[in-house]
Design a protein around this motif. Structure first.
Motif, short mmCIF file in Angstrom:
data_model
loop_
_atom_site.label_atom_id
_atom_site.label_comp_id
_atom_site.label_asym_id
_atom_site.label_seq_id
_atom_site.Cartn_x
_atom_site.Cartn_y
_atom_site.Cartn_z
N THR A 43 27.38 12.89 -53.28
CA THR A 43 26.09 12.27 -52.95
C THR A 43 26.24 11.37 -51.73
O THR A 43 27.07 10.46 -51.72
N LEU A 44 25.45 11.66 -50.70
CA LEU A 44 25.44 10.81 -49.51
C LEU A 44 24.27 9.85 -49.53
O LEU A 44 24.36 8.73 -49.04
N VAL A 45 23.15 10.30 -50.06
CA VAL A 45 21.93 9.50 -50.07
C VAL A 45 21.72 8.96 -51.48
O VAL A 45 21.60 9.72 -52.43
N ASP A 46 21.68 7.65 -51.60
CA ASP A 46 21.44 7.02 -52.89
C ASP A 46 20.36 5.96 -52.74
O ASP A 46 19.70 5.86 -51.70
N ALA A 47 20.17 5.17 -53.78
CA ALA A 47 19.13 4.14 -53.75
C ALA A 47 19.40 3.11 -52.65
O ALA A 47 18.46 2.59 -52.03
N ILE A 48 20.69 2.83 -52.39
CA ILE A 48 21.02 1.88 -51.33
C ILE A 48 20.61 2.44 -49.97
O ILE A 48 20.14 1.71 -49.09
N SER A 49 20.78 3.74 -49.78
CA SER A 49 20.37 4.38 -48.52
C SER A 49 18.88 4.19 -48.29
O SER A 49 18.45 3.82 -47.19
N TYR A 50 18.10 4.46 -49.32
CA TYR A 50 16.65 4.29 -49.18
C TYR A 50 16.28 2.82 -48.96
O TYR A 50 15.40 2.51 -48.15
N GLY A 51 16.94 1.94 -49.69
CA GLY A 51 16.66 0.53 -49.48
C GLY A 51 16.97 0.08 -48.07
O GLY A 51 16.24 -0.74 -47.47
N THR A 52 18.05 0.64 -47.48
CA THR A 52 18.43 0.26 -46.13
C THR A 52 17.45 0.81 -45.09
O THR A 52 17.09 0.11 -44.13
N SER A 68 6.96 -3.68 -64.36
CA SER A 68 7.34 -2.68 -65.36
C SER A 68 8.84 -2.51 -65.39
O SER A 68 9.58 -2.95 -64.52
N SER A 69 9.28 -1.80 -66.42
CA SER A 69 10.72 -1.54 -66.56
C SER A 69 11.20 -0.51 -65.55
O SER A 69 12.40 -0.35 -65.33
N ALA A 70 10.25 0.22 -64.92
CA ALA A 70 10.64 1.22 -63.92
C ALA A 70 11.25 0.59 -62.69
O ALA A 70 12.00 1.22 -61.95
N CYS A 71 10.93 -0.67 -62.46
CA CYS A 71 11.48 -1.39 -61.30
C CYS A 71 12.73 -2.13 -61.75
O CYS A 71 12.64 -3.10 -62.51
N SER A 72 13.88 -1.64 -61.31
CA SER A 72 15.13 -2.23 -61.77
C SER A 72 15.44 -3.49 -60.98
O SER A 72 15.29 -3.53 -59.77
N PRO A 73 15.89 -4.55 -61.66
CA PRO A 73 16.29 -5.77 -60.93
C PRO A 73 17.58 -5.52 -60.17
O PRO A 73 18.30 -4.56 -60.43
N GLY A 126 13.48 10.37 -56.64
CA GLY A 126 13.65 9.96 -58.03
C GLY A 126 14.53 8.76 -58.24
O GLY A 126 15.06 8.56 -59.33
N PHE A 127 14.72 7.94 -57.21
CA PHE A 127 15.54 6.74 -57.34
C PHE A 127 14.67 5.58 -57.83
O PHE A 127 13.52 5.45 -57.43
N ALA A 128 15.26 4.75 -58.67
CA ALA A 128 14.56 3.55 -59.13
C ALA A 128 14.54 2.52 -58.01
O ALA A 128 15.58 2.20 -57.43
N MET A 129 13.36 2.02 -57.70
CA MET A 129 13.24 0.99 -56.67
C MET A 129 13.54 -0.37 -57.28
O MET A 129 12.99 -0.74 -58.31
N ASP A 130 14.44 -1.11 -56.64
CA ASP A 130 14.68 -2.46 -57.11
C ASP A 130 13.60 -3.38 -56.53
O ASP A 130 12.76 -2.97 -55.73
N LYS A 172 8.67 8.51 -50.93
CA LYS A 172 9.71 9.52 -51.14
C LYS A 172 10.76 9.02 -52.11
O LYS A 172 11.26 9.78 -52.95
N MET A 173 11.11 7.76 -51.99
CA MET A 173 12.14 7.19 -52.86
C MET A 173 11.71 7.28 -54.32
O MET A 173 12.51 7.64 -55.20
N ARG A 174 10.45 6.96 -54.58
CA ARG A 174 9.96 6.95 -55.96
C ARG A 174 9.65 8.34 -56.47
O ARG A 174 10.03 8.71 -57.58
N ASN A 175 8.93 9.12 -55.66
CA ASN A 175 8.34 10.36 -56.17
C ASN A 175 9.19 11.59 -55.92
O ASN A 175 9.23 12.48 -56.77
N GLU A 176 9.88 11.66 -54.78
CA GLU A 176 10.64 12.86 -54.45
C GLU A 176 12.12 12.72 -54.80
O GLU A 176 12.68 13.57 -55.48
#
Length: 655
Positions: free
Chosen positions: A146-155, A214-219, A181-185, A175-179
């Motif tokens: 995996t090259l693209v993760d939640a940190i990539s999207y956050g950056t 909501s719980s969908a948003c991870s701290p 599938g990464f949890a947005m912090d 795209k991060m949420r819907n395509e």
């Protein structure tokens, strides 16, 4: 003794061999350089690893070096970070993992200025490489590839935020949420809220704020190391904080949903304990009232602030007065002494006299002058300017703009000249807003030459008149009995020149522009010019309204030119119009037929009223009924020099 010496030497040699640095040693050293933000030392170390020690740097070493470039002071070294990725993969065949790529992405985001195009390109490259790796991997769910993760999207979200590319930020957020599938912090969600605030997307901001709850948003996950205990390190976010609420309230204000903004303000007071809502949140909610003209609600929020122990500042008071100004702007022209106008002046007097209230600054005075302008109180507007000068305040462009607006509202050219004189004395150059108000005042007072002069002055000063300003000057040239068609066409040519040259693409003639010109030509016995403008309108991709055809056909009929009227009616079919369904055109057609029949045989003999050489005959059109085929829609340029200009757009501009 000899035996002891030999043993000691052997032991030292073995120890030296054991202490030879390896790739793990340099990985730790490179990590230390990264934490110290020392990119220069990291790059020097990278050069000596292989040449001096014979150690080939691996992905960890390169990733740490890239991280050092990302964290470098005073600004990230984004080009070097990208070069290191290329060096690792092309020269050493080292596959950089997502840690290295994310560090390079961060370097683009942290650069001064932020390199958003490079960040987007790198991010797309990461997505492409990940897809290629997944094709080579039998198990597509293997996280090691995996090259693209939640940190990539956050950056990439942070890069868009720093570059103020708000639309792009929202795209990646979706795209991060819907395509992906990464949890947005909460940090990523705050970036999206910032974009909603800048774009005035009230509903979307409220949805993201609810998502943060909501719980969908991870701290943000806290590390177990002592890193979080260092001085200055931010506390991990655990849900919507005061920043998120302020952004959402401001988004509602800009999105003209002031009621929702006030609801969020009350929610913030209960949620963000112990401090509750602060002055910024209150001011944002009041700004929503300003846009809507809800001045009573604005004053009510000020009272609520004081009860909650929050002291309003100058921006708050300016927003309250702005609400009064908007309310005055919405009143009928015949209505005088608007209560909001009186309330704004009363607030200004209180601010000057009451020590418990913040002193007025130029921002407050600007809002008060704007209120006078919208209330058509020109004398009071100038009086407030004098008051501000006595108070030791320096006028700004907004001050002069509000004064010019006051002149425009009452139609005072003397006031316009006075404002321009004051700006000249203060060495302040007028901007587009000030020129636009002066041009509007010139139109109102029936001074078309002055309006055209001001427009050309704007362009000469490298300012960019918007479409509304151009159209206002057009109206000034075509208003009244003594319309200046040449002046109108000159304005039209300026619009074409400015928009086609790239100076201001938004100044391209629009539907209103052509409507003004066509109606003016047709009503002043210039149907050929009106028809030529109809053709130019079509070339610009704008479908003429049926009433513009009607106006032009009627003008032809009044000028005794039935064949040109019939030809124009026939050309209407290309735009999907049926002239039989338009009562005025149907009547004009019948009148034209009567006039042609009165001419008798001349029509069939091919005189200058028609052209029967075209064999492409439409047996349903008006021309075919009279025995005439379809014709070229172009107008004879010899009909009139004004028509010639419309077709060629080459009339010289007189300096």
């Amino acid at each position: 003794t000899t035996t002891t010496t030999t043993t000691t030497t052997t032991t030292k040699t073995e120890a030296t061999q054991l202490l030879t640095p390896n790739v793990f040693t340099f990985g730790a050293l490179m990590s230390a350089c990264s934490r110290a933000r020392d990119a220069d030392k990291a790059l020097r170390l990278l050069k000596t690893i292989e040449s001096d020690y014979g150690v080939t740097p691996n992905a960890v070493v390169y990733s740490s070096a890239i991280s050092a470039c990302s964290r470098a002071k005073p600004a990230a070294r984004w080009k070097t970070a990208l070069q290191l990725i290329h060096q690792a993969e092309q020269q050493h065949s080292v596959k950089i993992n997502n840690v290295g790529y994310n560090a390079a992405l961060s370097a683009c985001a942290r650069a001064e200025p932020p390199q958003i195009d490079a960040a987007v390109h790198l991010f797309q490259t990461m997505i492409h490489k990940e897809k290629e790796q997944q094709k080579d991997n039998s198990n597509n769910n293997d996280k090691r590839h995996t090259l693209v993760d939640a940190i990539s999207y956050g950056t990439i979200l942070a890069a868009c935020e720093r570059a103020q590319r708000w639309d792009l930020l929202l795209q990646y957020g979706d795209k991060m949420r819907n395509e992906a599938g990464f949890a947005m912090d909460t940090l990523a969600t705050t970036s999206v809220l910032h974009a909603c605030q800048q774009l005035g997307l009230a509903d979307q901001a409220v949805r993201y704020l609810q998502f943060m709850k909501s719980s969908a948003c991870s701290p943000m996950k806290a590390r177990n190391t002592a890193g979080w205990k260092r001085q200055g390190v931010k506390t991990p976010l655990q849900g919507p904080d005061a920043v998120a609420y302020r952004l959402a309230i401001s988004a509602c204000a800009r999105g003209r949903d002031w009621e929702k903004g006030i609801q969020l303000l009350h929610e913030m007071k209960e949620t963000c304990l112990p401090d509750g809502a602060d002055v910024t949140a209150y001011t944002s909610a009041i700004a929503g009232c300003e846009y809507a003209g809800e001045w009573r609600k604005a004053f009510g929020l000020v009272d609520m602030m004081r009860k909650d122990g929050v002291q309003p500042n100058q921006v708050t008071m300016a927003a309250v007065m702005g609400a009064c100004a908007t309310a005055c702007a919405k009143q009928d022209d015949e209505q005088k002494d608007h209560p909001a106008y009186k309330k704004a002046l009363q607030l200004l007097r209180v601010m000057k006299k009451d020590d418990s209230v913040v002193d007025p600054n130029i921002i407050v005075y600007n809002a008060a002058i704007r209120t006078c302008a919208e209330a058509s109180e020109l004398d009071m507007a100038f009086q407030l300017l004098d008051d501000a000068l006595e108070y030791g305040l320096e006028p700004t462009l907004f001050t002069y703009g509000s004064l010019m607006l006051a002149c425009e509202r009452v139609g005072s050219m003397d006031g316009v000249n006075k404002v321009f004189g004051m700006m000249r004395d203060a060495n302040v150059e007028p901007n587009e807003v000030i020129f636009g108000a002066a041009i509007s005042c010139s139109r109102k007072t029936g001074k078309p030459d002055r309006a055209l002069l001001l427009l050309r002055k704007m362009i000469k000063n490298n300012l960019h008149p918007n479409l509304a300003t151009f159209n206002t000057v057009l109206v000034s040239q075509t208003d009244g009995r003594k319309a200046n068609l040449r002046g109108a066409l000159l304005v039209y040519q300026l619009m074409l020149q400015v928009s086609s040259s790239g100076q201001n693409p938004k100044a391209k003639p629009n539907r209103q522009t052509y409507s003004i010109l066509i109606r003016s030509f047709a009503s002043r016995k210039q149907p050929e010019g009106a028809e030529a403008l109809l053709r130019r309108m079509q070339l610009d991709g704008i479908k003429p309204d049926v009433d513009l055809y009607t106006t032009t056909v009627t003008s032809y009929e009044k000028q005794g030119k039935p064949m040109k009227a019939l030809r124009l009616m026939e050309s209407m079919e290309q735009d999907g119009y049926d002239f039989y369904e338009v009562k005025v055109l149907n009547t004009a057609f019948k009148n034209a037929v009567k006039l042609v029949n009165a001419v008798g045989k001349t029509l069939r003999d091919g005189d200058n009223m028609g052209d029967d050489n075209n064999n492409n005959v439409d047996d349903t059109g008006p021309a075919s009924i009279l025995g005439v085929g379809n014709i070229d829609a172009d107008v004879n340029p010899d009909d009139d020099d004004l028509v010639n200009f419309v077709q060629t757009s080459q009339i010289p501009i007189i300096e």
